[in-house]
Design a protein around this motif. Structure first.
Motif, PDB file in Angstrom:
ATOM      1  N   ALA A  73       0.827  -1.212   0.000  1.00  0.00           N
ATOM      2  CA  ALA A  73       0.000   0.000   0.000  1.00  0.00           C
ATOM      3  C   ALA A  73       0.861   1.261   0.000  1.00  0.00           C
ATOM      4  CB  ALA A  73      -0.941  -0.008   1.206  1.00  0.00           C
ATOM      5  N   LEU A  74       1.939   1.271   0.783  1.00  0.00           N
ATOM      6  CA  LEU A  74       2.791   2.460   0.862  1.00  0.00           C
ATOM      7  C   LEU A  74       3.651   2.642  -0.387  1.00  0.00           C
ATOM      8  CD1 LEU A  74       3.880   2.374   4.612  1.00  0.00           C
ATOM      9  CD2 LEU A  74       2.212   3.903   3.520  1.00  0.00           C
ATOM     10  N   TRP A  79       3.039   8.486   1.997  1.00  0.00           N
ATOM     11  CA  TRP A  79       2.568   9.557   2.863  1.00  0.00           C
ATOM     12  C   TRP A  79       1.054   9.576   2.995  1.00  0.00           C
ATOM     13  CZ3 TRP A  79       6.007  10.639   6.089  1.00  0.00           C
ATOM     14  CH2 TRP A  79       7.350  10.725   5.722  1.00  0.00           C
ATOM     15  N   ILE A  80       0.508   8.408   3.289  1.00  0.00           N
ATOM     16  CA  ILE A  80      -0.929   8.318   3.551  1.00  0.00           C
ATOM     17  C   ILE A  80      -1.163   8.140   5.044  1.00  0.00           C
ATOM     18  CG2 ILE A  80      -1.605   7.516   1.273  1.00  0.00           C
ATOM     19  CD1 ILE A  80      -1.627   4.659   2.326  1.00  0.00           C
ATOM     20  N   THR A  81      -2.351   8.510   5.476  1.00  0.00           N
ATOM     21  CA  THR A  81      -2.704   8.397   6.889  1.00  0.00           C
ATOM     22  C   THR A  81      -3.184   6.975   7.187  1.00  0.00           C
ATOM     23  OG1 THR A  81      -4.959   9.101   6.446  1.00  0.00           O
ATOM     24  CG2 THR A  81      -3.352  10.833   7.031  1.00  0.00           C
ATOM     25  N   PRO A  83      -6.043   5.744   8.425  1.00  0.00           N
ATOM     26  CA  PRO A  83      -7.349   5.299   7.902  1.00  0.00           C
ATOM     27  C   PRO A  83      -7.290   4.903   6.424  1.00  0.00           C
ATOM     28  CG  PRO A  83      -7.638   7.268   9.232  1.00  0.00           C
ATOM     29  CD  PRO A  83      -6.154   7.066   9.080  1.00  0.00           C
ATOM     30  N   ILE A  84      -6.552   5.672   5.634  1.00  0.00           N
ATOM     31  CA  ILE A  84      -6.422   5.338   4.209  1.00  0.00           C
ATOM     32  C   ILE A  84      -5.581   4.077   4.050  1.00  0.00           C
ATOM     33  CG2 ILE A  84      -5.513   6.128   1.986  1.00  0.00           C
ATOM     34  CD1 ILE A  84      -6.224   9.002   2.955  1.00  0.00           C
ATOM     35  N   LEU A  85      -4.547   3.960   4.867  1.00  0.00           N
ATOM     36  CA  LEU A  85      -3.705   2.764   4.839  1.00  0.00           C
ATOM     37  C   LEU A  85      -4.526   1.525   5.196  1.00  0.00           C
ATOM     38  CD1 LEU A  85      -0.938   1.511   4.467  1.00  0.00           C
ATOM     39  CD2 LEU A  85      -0.367   2.187   6.803  1.00  0.00           C
ATOM     40  N   CYS A  86      -5.376   1.618   6.197  1.00  0.00           N
ATOM     41  CA  CYS A  86      -6.251   0.496   6.578  1.00  0.00           C
ATOM     42  C   CYS A  86      -7.107   0.072   5.387  1.00  0.00           C
ATOM     43  CB  CYS A  86      -7.157   0.883   7.741  1.00  0.00           C
ATOM     44  SG  CYS A  86      -6.306   1.108   9.300  1.00  0.00           S
ATOM     45  N   SER A 118      -3.912  12.926  12.970  1.00  0.00           N
ATOM     46  CA  SER A 118      -3.379  11.719  12.334  1.00  0.00           C
ATOM     47  C   SER A 118      -1.918  11.899  11.927  1.00  0.00           C
ATOM     48  CB  SER A 118      -4.227  11.347  11.127  1.00  0.00           C
ATOM     49  OG  SER A 118      -4.191  12.377  10.186  1.00  0.00           O
ATOM     50  N   ARG A 119      -1.318  10.771  11.553  1.00  0.00           N
ATOM     51  CA  ARG A 119       0.058  10.752  11.090  1.00  0.00           C
ATOM     52  C   ARG A 119       0.080  10.130   9.699  1.00  0.00           C
ATOM     53  NH1 ARG A 119       4.031  11.501  14.544  1.00  0.00           N
ATOM     54  NH2 ARG A 119       5.435   9.897  13.783  1.00  0.00           N
ATOM     55  N   ALA A 120       0.969  10.620   8.880  1.00  0.00           N
ATOM     56  CA  ALA A 120       1.160  10.062   7.539  1.00  0.00           C
ATOM     57  C   ALA A 120       2.405   9.189   7.561  1.00  0.00           C
ATOM     58  CB  ALA A 120       1.295  11.182   6.515  1.00  0.00           C
ATOM     59  N   THR A 121       2.394   8.142   6.756  1.00  0.00           N
ATOM     60  CA  THR A 121       3.485   7.177   6.755  1.00  0.00           C
ATOM     61  C   THR A 121       3.971   6.935   5.330  1.00  0.00           C
ATOM     62  OG1 THR A 121       2.456   6.087   8.658  1.00  0.00           O
ATOM     63  CG2 THR A 121       4.146   4.852   7.500  1.00  0.00           C
TER      64      THR A 121
END
Length: 188
Positions: A73-74, A79-81, A83-86, A118-121
């Motif tokens: 996904a990444l 750099w998604i948060t 909830p979007i990553l889930c 939130s945090r982005a990863t």
């Protein structure tokens, strides 16, 4: 000489068997054929694929399936948060949180605060290299899985699975109306 206890036990067993057979026939509800029940077949295939992939990734790359889904996904959307990553990884919040903590300790991802709570990863260079190595193996495993299928069959399978996924997303908790199988049986 007849053993009365043995005779009595046999009669009781026969009676219970007859009662359970009669009860099963009396219910007259639908019987699900495991080899024709699509949700069960999909679950069985998914379990086999996930179990094999999980063992493979742990053995060769020391990460689990959740971490692999996050890497995928990444790599596609950095750099998604969470909830979007889930959503993109198909994982629940707790699994993502645990996996991200492990991955950050391993130097595979880094996170930063966004303009909210939130945090982005995103992947680090090390995380991207791991993704790329595993992706090659994942593609090889997919090719092995589909080796007996023609290109046309693979396209059809992908189309059917995509349609099935959309239909599954549309299922609700409401009681279903008559099914095509029960309607077909009633018309016979």
């Amino acid at each position: 000489m007849v053993d009365r206890q043995t005779t009595k036990t046999k009669r009781a067993e026969t009676s219970r068997t007859t009662e359970s057979t009669a009860a099963a026939k009396a219910s007259a509800g639908p019987v699900i054929a495991a080899d024709r029940y699509v949700p069960g077949l999909v679950r069985a295939v998914a379990n086999k694929l996930e179990g094999g992939a999980s063992r493979f990734y742990r053995k060769h790359y020391t990460i689990g399936l959740s971490e692999w889904h996050i890497l995928v996904a990444l790599a596609a959307d950095p750099w998604i948060t969470s909830p979007i990553l889930c959503k993109n990884a198909g994982l629940d919040k707790a699994a993502v949180s645990r996996s991200l903590a492990r991955m950050e300790e391993q130097g595979l991802v880094l996170s930063r605060d966004t303009s909210g709570r939130s945090r982005a990863t995103a992947l680090t260079a090390k995380g991207r290299r791991l993704h790329d190595r595993i992706a090659q193996a994942a593609i090889a495993r997919e090719e092995q899985l589909l080796a007996e299928f023609s290109p046309k069959q693979v396209d059809m399978l992908i189309s059917l699975l995509t349609s099935l996924s959309k239909a599954a997303a549309g299922l609700t908790d409401a009681a279903p109306k008559g099914t095509r199988r029960t309607k077909a049986a009633a018309s016979e």
